[in-house]
Design an enzyme around this catalytic site. Structure first.
Site, PDB file in Angstrom:
ATOM      1  CG  ASP A 106      -2.044   1.030   1.151  1.00 41.66           C
ATOM      2  OD1 ASP A 106      -3.151   0.838   0.392  1.00 41.66           O
ATOM      3  OD2 ASP A 106      -1.907   1.875   2.012  1.00 41.66           O
ATOM      4  CG  HIS A 275      -5.825  -3.186   0.745  1.00 41.37           C
ATOM      5  ND1 HIS A 275      -5.082  -2.842  -0.456  1.00 41.37           N
ATOM      6  CD2 HIS A 275      -5.532  -2.135   1.579  1.00 41.37           C
ATOM      7  CE1 HIS A 275      -4.335  -2.018  -0.240  1.00 41.37           C
ATOM      8  NE2 HIS A 275      -4.551  -1.321   0.928  1.00 41.37           N
TER       9      HIS A 275
END
Length: 293
Positions: A106, A275
């Site tokens: 991320d 995610h």
């Protein structure tokens, strides 16, 4: 295996402040960079196993959790990925590591991308989790991206508008933000969740997070476009992983896209997760990291 068994927590000074760092293991150095809205503890399910073969270094990025937090500025320059990458170079130098491997997720993967561009002599191998280059997101933005990653545009609104709203109900915000892919109760380990929520309750950390996104939408684009114009690419082998239940694989062809940004071999594929790959599918991430690194 317990929560960071045999790891030591410390503070390491770099030019602009002090970074909270957790370290353990022995062997070649492996730097692990976290995402948003988390901290280094997101690696707790994979770092102890990696420490059997590597010296694992897990810092908090500037602006996040236990590391130093510059305030908001009109140009957002303290949160440029060039500056955040320089923190990592200085950290690794302070620890005695001239060359090292990098695993990243991320926001940390955006720092790692810049790190590989600005300091190619330092990075031996790079793994990026659940991202494509920042330029690609912004230059390809459509309604699907704008709605799916709406926080990119909300966090980037002028200070202190998003900070004030988040800080009015930080825990409610945090749980909503991390549940865009539905998760069962107790998904995050208690020790990790406590660390994440402590940061969410810290107004300085919320400023840091928003400045990170403001930089991404301004000064980072300037730097990334200059690098692209100059033909600069990642020079080391690159591993690209993304979550099968996340958005990246649906919006893009990640391997093909990253091959445009890397002159070395690019490998990888999807992981059976959303995610938060290292917390949702640690066995898959660990297997991929151990093979690649």
């Amino acid at each position: 295996m317990g929560f960071f068994d045999s790891f030591e927590l410390s503070s390491v000074a770099v030019r602009d402040g002090a970074l909270r760092v957790r370290m353990g293991g022995s062997g070649p150095p492996l730097l692990l960079l976290h995402g948003n809205p988390q901290s280094h503890v997101m690696w707790h399910k994979v770092a102890p196993a990696l420490a059997r073969r590597f010296t694992v270094i897990c810092p908090d990025l500037r602006g996040y959790a236990g590391s130093f937090k510059p305030g908001a500025t009109p140009d957002h320059a303290p949160y440029a990925k060039t500056e955040m990458a320089r923190d990592m170079v200085e950290l690794m130098s302070a620890l005695g590591h001239d060359r090292f491997r990098v695993g990243s997720h991320d926001r940390g993967a955006r720092v790692a991308h810049r790190l590989a561009l600005d300091h190619p002599e330092r990075v031996e191998k790079l793994a990026v989790l659940d991202i494509v280059p920042t330029l690609e997101h912004f230059e390809r933005t459509d309604m699907s991206f704008a709605l799916g990653y709406y926080h990119w545009f909300w966090f980037a609104q002028p200070h202190p508008f998003p900070e004030n709203l988040i800080s009015a109900a930080p825990e409610t915000w945090w749980h909503a933000h991390t549940s865009r892919e539905p998760k069962p109760p107790g998904f995050f380990a208690p020790e990790a969740l406590a660390d994440y929520l402590e940061a969410a309750r810290d107004p300085a950390a919320i400023i840091g997070m928003c400045e990170d996104y403001r930089a991404a939408a301004t000064i980072d684009l300037e730097h990334d476009r200059a690098s692209r114009a100059a033909g600069a690419k990642i020079e080391c082998p690159l591993l690209v992983l993304w979550g099968a239940q996340g958005r990246i694989g649906g919006w893009y062809e990640p391997l093909d896209l990253w091959r445009r940004y890397c002159s070395a071999e690019v490998t990888g594929g999807l992981v059976q997760s959303g995610h938060y790959l290292p917390e949702e599918a640690p066995e898959e991430v660990l297997a991929a990291f151990e093979t690649f690194f």
